[in-house]
Scaffold this motif. Structure first.
Motif, PDB file in Angstrom:
ATOM      1  N   TYR A  34       0.818  -1.219   0.000  1.00 51.31           N
ATOM      2  CA  TYR A  34       0.000   0.000   0.000  1.00 51.31           C
ATOM      3  C   TYR A  34       0.846   1.261   0.000  1.00 51.31           C
ATOM      4  O   TYR A  34       0.361   2.340   0.335  1.00 51.31           O
ATOM      5  CB  TYR A  34      -0.956  -0.026   1.194  1.00 51.31           C
ATOM      6  CG  TYR A  34      -1.889  -1.215   1.122  1.00 51.31           C
ATOM      7  CD1 TYR A  34      -3.026  -1.173   0.335  1.00 51.31           C
ATOM      8  CD2 TYR A  34      -1.577  -2.393   1.791  1.00 51.31           C
ATOM      9  CE1 TYR A  34      -3.861  -2.268   0.231  1.00 51.31           C
ATOM     10  CE2 TYR A  34      -2.409  -3.499   1.694  1.00 51.31           C
ATOM     11  CZ  TYR A  34      -3.542  -3.429   0.911  1.00 51.31           C
ATOM     12  OH  TYR A  34      -4.357  -4.523   0.804  1.00 51.31           O
ATOM     13  N   TYR A  41       2.482   2.361   8.756  1.00 50.40           N
ATOM     14  CA  TYR A  41       1.350   1.497   9.102  1.00 50.40           C
ATOM     15  C   TYR A  41       1.053   1.588  10.603  1.00 50.40           C
ATOM     16  O   TYR A  41      -0.107   1.670  11.015  1.00 50.40           O
ATOM     17  CB  TYR A  41       1.604   0.041   8.707  1.00 50.40           C
ATOM     18  CG  TYR A  41       0.770  -0.902   9.526  1.00 50.40           C
ATOM     19  CD1 TYR A  41      -0.606  -0.981   9.343  1.00 50.40           C
ATOM     20  CD2 TYR A  41       1.347  -1.665  10.541  1.00 50.40           C
ATOM     21  CE1 TYR A  41      -1.381  -1.806  10.141  1.00 50.40           C
ATOM     22  CE2 TYR A  41       0.579  -2.487  11.336  1.00 50.40           C
ATOM     23  CZ  TYR A  41      -0.785  -2.556  11.137  1.00 50.40           C
ATOM     24  OH  TYR A  41      -1.551  -3.357  11.931  1.00 50.40           O
ATOM     25  N   HIS A  79      -1.243   9.966   0.571  1.00 50.51           N
ATOM     26  CA  HIS A  79      -1.978   8.777   0.110  1.00 50.51           C
ATOM     27  C   HIS A  79      -3.479   8.890   0.370  1.00 50.51           C
ATOM     28  O   HIS A  79      -4.239   7.997   0.019  1.00 50.51           O
ATOM     29  CB  HIS A  79      -1.455   7.515   0.815  1.00 50.51           C
ATOM     30  CG  HIS A  79      -0.192   6.975   0.270  1.00 50.51           C
ATOM     31  ND1 HIS A  79      -0.063   6.456  -1.002  1.00 50.51           N
ATOM     32  CD2 HIS A  79       1.040   6.848   0.831  1.00 50.51           C
ATOM     33  CE1 HIS A  79       1.166   6.040  -1.200  1.00 50.51           C
ATOM     34  NE2 HIS A  79       1.867   6.278  -0.105  1.00 50.51           N
ATOM     35  N   TYR A  81      -4.851   8.549   3.212  1.00 52.64           N
ATOM     36  CA  TYR A  81      -5.213   7.549   4.204  1.00 52.64           C
ATOM     37  C   TYR A  81      -5.688   8.199   5.499  1.00 52.64           C
ATOM     38  O   TYR A  81      -6.378   7.583   6.290  1.00 52.64           O
ATOM     39  CB  TYR A  81      -4.035   6.628   4.516  1.00 52.64           C
ATOM     40  CG  TYR A  81      -3.636   5.710   3.377  1.00 52.64           C
ATOM     41  CD1 TYR A  81      -4.529   5.330   2.387  1.00 52.64           C
ATOM     42  CD2 TYR A  81      -2.351   5.199   3.316  1.00 52.64           C
ATOM     43  CE1 TYR A  81      -4.156   4.488   1.353  1.00 52.64           C
ATOM     44  CE2 TYR A  81      -1.968   4.345   2.298  1.00 52.64           C
ATOM     45  CZ  TYR A  81      -2.869   3.991   1.318  1.00 52.64           C
ATOM     46  OH  TYR A  81      -2.488   3.145   0.301  1.00 52.64           O
ATOM     47  N   GLU A 101     -10.540   5.069   2.936  1.00 52.37           N
ATOM     48  CA  GLU A 101      -9.478   4.246   2.342  1.00 52.37           C
ATOM     49  C   GLU A 101      -8.434   3.873   3.400  1.00 52.37           C
ATOM     50  O   GLU A 101      -7.944   2.745   3.420  1.00 52.37           O
ATOM     51  CB  GLU A 101      -8.815   4.978   1.176  1.00 52.37           C
ATOM     52  CG  GLU A 101      -7.829   4.108   0.432  1.00 52.37           C
ATOM     53  CD  GLU A 101      -7.251   4.789  -0.797  1.00 52.37           C
ATOM     54  OE1 GLU A 101      -6.458   4.121  -1.484  1.00 52.37           O
ATOM     55  OE2 GLU A 101      -7.570   5.966  -1.063  1.00 52.37           O
ATOM     56  N   VAL A 105      -7.211   0.107   4.367  1.00 51.11           N
ATOM     57  CA  VAL A 105      -5.804  -0.295   4.309  1.00 51.11           C
ATOM     58  C   VAL A 105      -5.333  -0.760   5.677  1.00 51.11           C
ATOM     59  O   VAL A 105      -4.685  -1.812   5.794  1.00 51.11           O
ATOM     60  CB  VAL A 105      -4.927   0.863   3.779  1.00 51.11           C
ATOM     61  CG1 VAL A 105      -3.447   0.588   4.013  1.00 51.11           C
ATOM     62  CG2 VAL A 105      -5.206   1.105   2.298  1.00 51.11           C
TER      63      VAL A 105
END
Length: 152
Positions: A34, A41, A79, A81, A101, A105
């Motif tokens: 991703y 993360y 991104h 995110y 999103e 993810v």
């Protein structure tokens, strides 16, 4: 250095060059799919599991600089995110939230990491896993303490 220490050093280097690199890939590979590092993360995961978390909260918890976390946050923002929202009580304080999103993810990577960890536990057992984790914690605490003493 004695022969025993020489042999252990060579073995430690071999383990580092082979196994520890594999361990890093084992943990970080799901996030790479991703466009994320494992650290990025982990920030996503922190945001997913907490309410009202700010960049400063994450920096303080990880004992790193604000700018170190800011660089990671920038990637997550790029991104799409995450997004930032000002606190109502202090508009200068920005809370971090996952986008739709980002939620997707974070869940996918968490599921993969958890499944990999479960496989590890199934292969080695919880007791051995606990021993390994405890050893790594002890090693880090002792050696980081030694490094801190050297820098003082």
């Amino acid at each position: 250095m004695g022969n025993t220490n020489d042999a252990l050093l060579k073995e430690a280097i071999e383990v580092y060059l082979t196994s520890l690199k594999y361990l890093d890939n084992f943990v970080s590979e799901p996030a790479k799919a991703y466009g994320l590092s494992f650290e990025q993360y982990l920030i996503l995961h922190t945001i997913a599991t907490r309410e009202k978390v700010s960049l400063m909260d994450i920096a303080n918890e990880r004992q790193v600089t604000r700018s170190a976390i800011s660089r990671q946050i920038k990637v997550l923002l790029n991104h799409d995110y995450i997004y930032q929202e000002p606190a109502q009580s202090d508009r200068r304080r920005l809370y971090l939230h996952l986008s739709d999103e980002g939620q997707e993810v974070e869940k996918k990577v968490t599921d993969i990491v958890a499944a990999r960890f479960d496989d590890w536990i199934n292969d080695y057992g919880a007791e051995r896993a606990r021993d390994i984790i405890d050893f790594i914690k002890d090693f880090a605490n002792r050696k980081m303490g030694d490094l801190n003493k050297l820098s003082e």
